[in-house]
Design a protein around this motif. Structure first.
Motif, PDB file in Angstrom:
ATOM      1  N   LEU A 164      -4.852  10.290   8.820  1.00  0.00           N
ATOM      2  CA  LEU A 164      -5.664   9.175   9.315  1.00  0.00           C
ATOM      3  C   LEU A 164      -5.703   9.310  10.825  1.00  0.00           C
ATOM      4  N   ASP A 165      -6.871   9.429  11.368  1.00  0.00           N
ATOM      5  CA  ASP A 165      -7.014   9.548  12.827  1.00  0.00           C
ATOM      6  C   ASP A 165      -6.179  10.698  13.396  1.00  0.00           C
ATOM      7  N   GLY A 166      -6.121  11.811  12.661  1.00  0.00           N
ATOM      8  CA  GLY A 166      -5.474  13.023  13.168  1.00  0.00           C
ATOM      9  C   GLY A 166      -3.970  13.094  13.000  1.00  0.00           C
ATOM     10  N   VAL A 167      -3.376  12.144  12.313  1.00  0.00           N
ATOM     11  CA  VAL A 167      -1.929  12.173  12.083  1.00  0.00           C
ATOM     12  C   VAL A 167      -1.680  11.786  10.626  1.00  0.00           C
ATOM     13  N   THR A 168      -0.621  12.347  10.043  1.00  0.00           N
ATOM     14  CA  THR A 168      -0.356  12.013   8.650  1.00  0.00           C
ATOM     15  C   THR A 168       0.073  10.542   8.544  1.00  0.00           C
ATOM     16  N   ILE A 169      -0.179   9.972   7.386  1.00  0.00           N
ATOM     17  CA  ILE A 169       0.243   8.592   7.143  1.00  0.00           C
ATOM     18  C   ILE A 169       1.762   8.512   7.291  1.00  0.00           C
ATOM     19  N   TYR A 170       2.453   9.499   6.759  1.00  0.00           N
ATOM     20  CA  TYR A 170       3.916   9.521   6.862  1.00  0.00           C
ATOM     21  C   TYR A 170       4.358   9.437   8.320  1.00  0.00           C
ATOM     22  N   GLN A 171       3.759  10.248   9.174  1.00  0.00           N
ATOM     23  CA  GLN A 171       4.152  10.255  10.590  1.00  0.00           C
ATOM     24  C   GLN A 171       3.797   8.942  11.261  1.00  0.00           C
ATOM     25  N   TRP A 172       2.622   8.396  10.968  1.00  0.00           N
ATOM     26  CA  TRP A 172       2.191   7.139  11.559  1.00  0.00           C
ATOM     27  C   TRP A 172       3.164   6.012  11.201  1.00  0.00           C
ATOM     28  N   VAL A 173       3.523   5.932   9.926  1.00  0.00           N
ATOM     29  CA  VAL A 173       4.450   4.889   9.487  1.00  0.00           C
ATOM     30  C   VAL A 173       5.831   5.113  10.106  1.00  0.00           C
ATOM     31  N   SER A 174       6.297   6.350  10.129  1.00  0.00           N
ATOM     32  CA  SER A 174       7.594   6.651  10.742  1.00  0.00           C
ATOM     33  C   SER A 174       7.617   6.239  12.210  1.00  0.00           C
ATOM     34  N   ASP A 175       6.552   6.545  12.926  1.00  0.00           N
ATOM     35  CA  ASP A 175       6.454   6.158  14.336  1.00  0.00           C
ATOM     36  C   ASP A 175       6.412   4.641  14.489  1.00  0.00           C
ATOM     37  N   LEU A 176       5.720   3.974  13.586  1.00  0.00           N
ATOM     38  CA  LEU A 176       5.626   2.517  13.655  1.00  0.00           C
ATOM     39  C   LEU A 176       6.978   1.865  13.360  1.00  0.00           C
ATOM     40  N   VAL A 177       7.764   2.451  12.476  1.00  0.00           N
ATOM     41  CA  VAL A 177       9.119   1.951  12.220  1.00  0.00           C
ATOM     42  C   VAL A 177       9.938   2.017  13.512  1.00  0.00           C
ATOM     43  N   LEU A 178       9.888   3.165  14.189  1.00  0.00           N
ATOM     44  CA  LEU A 178      10.624   3.313  15.449  1.00  0.00           C
ATOM     45  C   LEU A 178      10.111   2.338  16.506  1.00  0.00           C
ATOM     46  N   HIS A 179       8.817   2.151  16.551  1.00  0.00           N
ATOM     47  CA  HIS A 179       8.181   1.216  17.475  1.00  0.00           C
ATOM     48  C   HIS A 179       8.714  -0.195  17.240  1.00  0.00           C
ATOM     49  N   ASP A 180       8.770  -0.608  15.981  1.00  0.00           N
ATOM     50  CA  ASP A 180       9.260  -1.947  15.647  1.00  0.00           C
ATOM     51  C   ASP A 180      10.733  -2.108  16.017  1.00  0.00           C
ATOM     52  N   LYS A 210       0.838  -1.207   0.000  1.00  0.00           N
ATOM     53  CA  LYS A 210       0.000   0.000   0.000  1.00  0.00           C
ATOM     54  C   LYS A 210       0.871   1.255   0.000  1.00  0.00           C
ATOM     55  N   LEU A 211       1.914   1.264   0.830  1.00  0.00           N
ATOM     56  CA  LEU A 211       2.787   2.431   0.912  1.00  0.00           C
ATOM     57  C   LEU A 211       3.494   2.704  -0.406  1.00  0.00           C
ATOM     58  N   SER A 212       3.982   1.652  -1.039  1.00  0.00           N
ATOM     59  CA  SER A 212       4.751   1.846  -2.261  1.00  0.00           C
ATOM     60  C   SER A 212       3.893   2.381  -3.408  1.00  0.00           C
ATOM     61  N   MET A 213       2.582   2.249  -3.299  1.00  0.00           N
ATOM     62  CA  MET A 213       1.670   2.755  -4.332  1.00  0.00           C
ATOM     63  C   MET A 213       1.238   4.205  -4.066  1.00  0.00           C
ATOM     64  N   MET A 214       1.596   4.745  -2.901  1.00  0.00           N
ATOM     65  CA  MET A 214       1.150   6.084  -2.534  1.00  0.00           C
ATOM     66  C   MET A 214       2.083   7.155  -3.081  1.00  0.00           C
ATOM     67  N   SER A 215       1.487   8.278  -3.397  1.00  0.00           N
ATOM     68  CA  SER A 215       2.280   9.438  -3.797  1.00  0.00           C
ATOM     69  C   SER A 215       2.752  10.153  -2.527  1.00  0.00           C
ATOM     70  N   ASP A 216       3.718  11.041  -2.720  1.00  0.00           N
ATOM     71  CA  ASP A 216       4.170  11.841  -1.587  1.00  0.00           C
ATOM     72  C   ASP A 216       3.008  12.624  -0.992  1.00  0.00           C
ATOM     73  N   GLN A 217       2.138  13.124  -1.828  1.00  0.00           N
ATOM     74  CA  GLN A 217       0.981  13.896  -1.366  1.00  0.00           C
ATOM     75  C   GLN A 217       0.039  13.028  -0.531  1.00  0.00           C
ATOM     76  N   GLU A 218      -0.189  11.799  -0.963  1.00  0.00           N
ATOM     77  CA  GLU A 218      -1.058  10.888  -0.199  1.00  0.00           C
ATOM     78  C   GLU A 218      -0.473  10.592   1.179  1.00  0.00           C
ATOM     79  N   LEU A 219       0.853  10.513   1.284  1.00  0.00           N
ATOM     80  CA  LEU A 219       1.483  10.272   2.580  1.00  0.00           C
ATOM     81  C   LEU A 219       1.238  11.413   3.561  1.00  0.00           C
ATOM     82  N   LEU A 220       0.911  12.581   3.033  1.00  0.00           N
ATOM     83  CA  LEU A 220       0.637  13.731   3.892  1.00  0.00           C
ATOM     84  C   LEU A 220      -0.827  13.818   4.314  1.00  0.00           C
TER      85      LEU A 220
END
Length: 157
Positions: free
Chosen positions: A122-138, A109-119
């Motif tokens: 979802l639930d009050g936070v950008t997709i980019y930030q959510w994924v970045s936080d999840l990377v750190l979490h992992d 799903k991420l690889s199909m998204m544009s930079d704009q879509e990452l901004l």
């Protein structure tokens, strides 16, 4: 490199691609048995590897559900409910396969998204930030998994 490519690269590095800075989660779980995954140090209040993996899965399912606009994800994280039972080897391998499947679906799903879509939010936070936080979490929980493996003597890498 575009933002999407950078984010997917980080997504890969935390799971199955060597970054040089830290071992990926997949390597942290490599060769781990069900008994080792359920091991808890005597008298210690700490999570098992199985609990940590289920916790990682919980948050990946939350992200995947939001990206797919579904509501089928559980709303409460019960992965740290103390469960002293040892699962079978088959159940453990199913858990690992589920983790890989969910991680791969998110990557697709991420690889199909544009930079704009990452901004987009979802639930009050950008997709980019959510994924970045999840990377750190992992990465954080991968460190815990490796520490537990070192304590039990099952980390040989």
């Amino acid at each position: 490199m575009m933002t999407t490519e950078k984010l997917v690269s980080k997504w890969d590095a935390c799971f199955d691609k060597e970054s040089g800075w830290y071992p990926p989660l997949e390597r942290g779980l490599q060769g781990l048995t069900a008994v080792q995954a359920c091991w808890r140090a005597d008298g210690k209040e700490m999570n098992t590897i199985k609990e940590l993996v289920n916790h990682i899965i919980f948050y990946k399912v939350q992200l995947l559900s939001s990206l797919a606009s579904t509501t089928d994800a559980p709303s409460i994280d019960t992965s740290f409910n103390t469960d002293t039972g040892v699962i079978t080897e088959e159940e453990w391998q199913e858990t690992i396969a589920n983790l890989k499947h969910i991680h791969t679906r998110i990557r697709e799903k991420l690889s199909m998204m544009s930079d704009q879509e990452l901004l987009s939010e979802l639930d009050g936070v950008t997709i980019y930030q959510w994924v970045s936080d999840l990377v750190l979490h992992d990465i954080y929980h991968t460190g815990q998994i490796i520490f537990i493996r070192k304590m039990q003597g099952s980390w040989t890498v």
